[in-house]
Scaffold this motif. Structure first.
Motif, PDB file in Angstrom:
ATOM      1  N   ARG A 422       0.830  -1.214   0.000  1.00 46.74           N
ATOM      2  CA  ARG A 422       0.000   0.000   0.000  1.00 46.74           C
ATOM      3  C   ARG A 422       0.861   1.259   0.000  1.00 46.74           C
ATOM      4  N   THR A 426       0.867   4.082  -2.923  1.00 48.81           N
ATOM      5  CA  THR A 426       0.701   5.495  -2.584  1.00 48.81           C
ATOM      6  C   THR A 426       1.779   6.327  -3.268  1.00 48.81           C
ATOM      7  N   ASP A 640      -6.081  -3.483  -4.950  1.00 48.97           N
ATOM      8  CA  ASP A 640      -5.820  -3.298  -3.516  1.00 48.97           C
ATOM      9  C   ASP A 640      -5.635  -4.661  -2.849  1.00 48.97           C
ATOM     10  N   SER A 660      -8.422  -0.601  -6.190  1.00 47.73           N
ATOM     11  CA  SER A 660      -8.050   0.691  -5.613  1.00 47.73           C
ATOM     12  C   SER A 660      -9.039   1.725  -6.136  1.00 47.73           C
TER      13      SER A 660
END
Length: 752
Positions: A422, A426, A640, A660
């Motif tokens: 994650r 990002t 995700d 996501s």
């Protein structure tokens, strides 16, 4: 057309300028970096052998010889680890009709390991006494003060409760040891007895560690249950271990209004207090005694009870697994198991007294417990945090105030691959939204750093100018991340290493092996490998014929991994048949059959390539490793989380994808579905087709075979969390539960 040409010319000029500047910088600084960084030493350390063959078992059940190739010698035979110190050794089995190969570490015991041996530390009690005498007045465990809770209005008009946070408040080593002693004696005053189990069911915090060591001091086995488990799983652990006392927290107390109806033997609930709120004690079973953590400490402080320390062969913990393959099993971990792993972690991790750790993963997982114990041994303070307060943008941090990491400024932390994935996404998302020039600079800097890192150099200027803002996410001082719980993809490993300017040490172990089997060497700059055997155990690779993995495979031996040594647990609590199935004694060692499939490279380093339970044979005879496919597809920005499913009666596999949200919305705009909500997109067949095409392209780039790529997908709008029971506390998939919940969708995908 002219605009496009101008942009292309501008891009070429910018790239050329960067290359010229980098070339001039390299010319000026190269001699300095050579003298200061001594890259040849790093390269030499990276190339050294981490494991060597100690035995080869042939199909005739005879021990084969082991050849160790050396630059100046051939067919030199060795049988002791003391002779394996030269970096040029290459372990190779002589016998080719073999069914197993056993490997051992070449690493020597470190100073902390030797100190533990010298001081005869063989239980967790002796360990705590040892470190509290060594660092009596040093900071040990820290908790951040919560000054209050304020209402904060969001941009959309909604109001949320946010914490007004203060500084960290610290307890010294001698204070922690004294509090642990008082807590243990307080439990004795409440009727708890040595060798009678007590449950700790709480989030990671200082009181958890104090309570655990209090139990150890009284010879009381600690039963750990993940704070994220559902009510039935909680009740299962409590009932199976027949506990009468449960230690929990203010936040989790409400769960017991239902759990107590399923756990008739529980008589006492001890709760760790909240900093702001008082517990409302109504609604619980009438015969339950509810007492605060502080009151137990007070009882212990005036108690005349003596400590009842355990022996090294006594049970320290009954640790319930996360239940990824069914009902959680209680793994019986002895004090000697914990100390064995502690010693090898001290050998493998470069943690120093000047470090500072941030603790947030579940202490109910033996991985986090042992890494934190290494920190205690090294005199490293541990500041506790949670996902709600860790970074400046966390959900409970008041706008304009600092998250825990910014205040604590830790140098080391533990993590699991999902969290690192994650963080990686990002970073990718932020870069993709930046200007073309910033994208160019970032990519050039990333490639530049990767090139010099492979040569053994650090890039301090790039780290400061380009990656400095990313480092501030975790306070700016992080240098070491220890990853465990599941395989980490090479792409994520490299990106986090480069962008956060840290070293990620990947390890491999299971609860049944006290989280210990392999640990990556600090100087190993390769990605996708879990390291060589640990210093206190051996790794055995055996043929798995059903999966077509054999130790005679080329270029590297492959097969099921078995782990043997003092770190291997005593077995499963009250499950003798399952214990006999998975554990055995041989060669004077206790062994565990992991069910994981690995390959061992020439330098003795292991790569996890499959898992027996994750392997599906499709109708045409191809084998698909679900875990391998998921690991690759999880690196796609659109994903995700993902669960790949296959049936042996079908010719292809399918996938459940948690997308996501921001990336999915961007894709929706591209294909003309931008007016729909996220939930509507997850139900749209056209969106499913678009996602499937993206996954297919990503899979091809990741060198997945055509039959490995899912032929149909179902988009899932809800994020899988441990609270839902679909992933474990370490965020591993609970396949059976996921398949049961989405059974209709799986049937639909195959029917279509």
């Amino acid at each position: 057309m002219l605009t496009g040409n101008m942009e292309g010319i501008g891009f070429t000029l910018a790239l050329g300028t960067l290359r010229v500047l980098a070339f001039i910088y390299d010319l000026l600084t190269f001699p300095v970096y050579v003298l200061l960084q001594r890259p040849w030493q790093q390269r030499q350390q990276a190339r050294k052998i981490k494991g060597f063959v100690v035995s080869v078992e042939s199909d005739g059940s005879k021990k084969g010889d082991v050849a160790i190739e050396m630059k100046d010698f051939t067919n030199r035979f060795v049988d002791t680890p003391s002779t394996i110190n030269n970096n040029n050794y290459k372990a190779q089995p002589i016998t080719q009709d073999t069914k197993s190969i056993t490997y051992r570490s070449t690493m020597q015991p470190g100073p902390l390991h030797i100190a533990l041996l010298r001081e005869k530390v063989d239980t967790m009690v002796k360990m705590m006494d040892f470190v509290s005498k060594k660092y009596p007045n040093k900071r040990c465990l820290g908790t951040r003060e919560i000054l209050g809770e304020d209402d904060e209005t969001q941009a959309n008009g909604k109001v949320f409760k946010k914490f007004n946070m203060g500084e960290y408040r610290w307890k010294t080593y001698s204070e922690v040891n004294m509090l642990a002693s008082n807590f243990g004696k307080g439990l004795r005053e409440l009727g708890c007895k040595p060798k009678e189990n007590v449950v700790i069911f709480a989030e990671t915090r200082a009181e958890w560690m104090i309570a655990a060591h209090g139990l150890f001091k009284q010879g009381i086995p600690l039963v750990t249950i993940y704070a994220t488990l559902g009510e039935e799983a909680i009740a299962h652990g409590i009932n199976q271990t027949e506990v009468t006392t449960v230690v929990t927290s203010y936040e989790l107390m409400p769960k017991f209004k239902k759990v107590l109806a399923m756990t008739p033997k529980v008589k006492t609930l001890i709760y760790m207090e909240d900093q702001l709120k008082q517990l409302e004690k109504t609604g619980y079973r009438e015969d339950i005694q509810i007492i605060s953590f502080t009151d137990v400490l007070k009882k212990g402080k005036v108690s005349s009870c003596e400590n009842c320390p355990p022996t090294t062969n006594d049970t320290a913990i009954i640790m319930y697994t996360s239940g990824s393959t069914g009902v959680p099993k209680g793994v019986v971990i002895l004090h000697k198991n914990l100390i064995a792993t502690l010693k090898t972690f001290c050998d493998a991790t470069d943690i120093y007294e000047q470090d500072l750790m941030i603790g947030f993963l579940p202490l109910a997982h033996v991985f986090e417990l042992l890494v934190e114990t290494v920190c205690l041994c090294a005199g490293v303070p541990i500041g506790y945090s949670s996902a709600l307060t860790m970074i400046d943008s966390s959900s409970k941090i008041k706008k304009g105030t600092k998250g825990d990491a910014s205040v604590l400024r830790p140098t080391c932390m533990t993590s699991v691959p999902l969290i690192l994935d994650r963080i990686s996404k990002t970073i990718q998302d932020r870069v993709s939204k930046s200007s073309d020039l910033k994208k160019l600079i970032f990519k050039f800097s990333y490639d530049y750093k990767s090139k010099w890192m492979r040569r053994g150099y650090e890039t301090p200027m790039i780290n400061r100018l380009i990656f400095g803002p990313v480092r501030q996410l975790m306070g700016g001082n992080i240098r070491l991340v220890i990853s465990g719980g599941a395989p980490l993809s090479p792409e994520t490993h490299e990106q986090i290493n480069n962008c956060l300017c840290v070293t990620i040490l990947q390890g491999y172990g299971l609860t049944e092996t006290t989280s210990c089997a392999c640990v990556q060497d600090f100087n190993d700059k390769s990605y996708g490998r879990v390291g060589g055997p640990c210093t206190i155990c051996e790794i055995k690779i055996i043929n798995w014929e059903d999966g077509n993995y054999r130790v005679t495979d080329k270029p590297y031996p492959r097969g099921e991994i078995l782990v043997g040594g003092e770190n291997v647990s005593a077995g499963y609590y009250k499950m003798p048949d399952k214990t006999d199935e998975d554990f055995f004694e041989a060669d004077g060692k206790r062994w565990f059959k992991t069910g994981d499939v690995g390959e061992v490279h020439d330098d003795g380093v292991v790569t996890i390539i499959d898992r027996k339970k994750d392997l599906v044979k499709l109708q045409a005879g191809e084998y698909v490793s679900l875990g391998k496919v998921e690991s690759q597809l999880k690196t796609c920005p659109l994903v995700d989380n993902i669960c790949v499913y296959g049936e042996s009666s079908k010719q292809y596999c399918v996938a459940l994808v948690v997308p996501s949200q921001p990336i999915l919305m961007e894709l929706a705009v591209k294909i003309g579905l931008g007016e729909k909500t996220f939930e509507e997109l997850c139900e749209d067949p056209e969106m499913e087709k678009a996602v499937m095409n993206e996954l297919a392209e990503h899979g091809k780039r990741g060198k997945l075979e055509k039959f490995e790529i899912p032929h149909a997908v179902k988009l899932v709008a809800e994020v899988w969390s441990p609270d839902m029971g679909l992933v474990t506390a370490a965020f591993k998939l609970k396949r059976k539960d996921i398949q049961d919940k989405y059974q209709c969708d799986l049937r639909r995908m195959y029917a279509s």
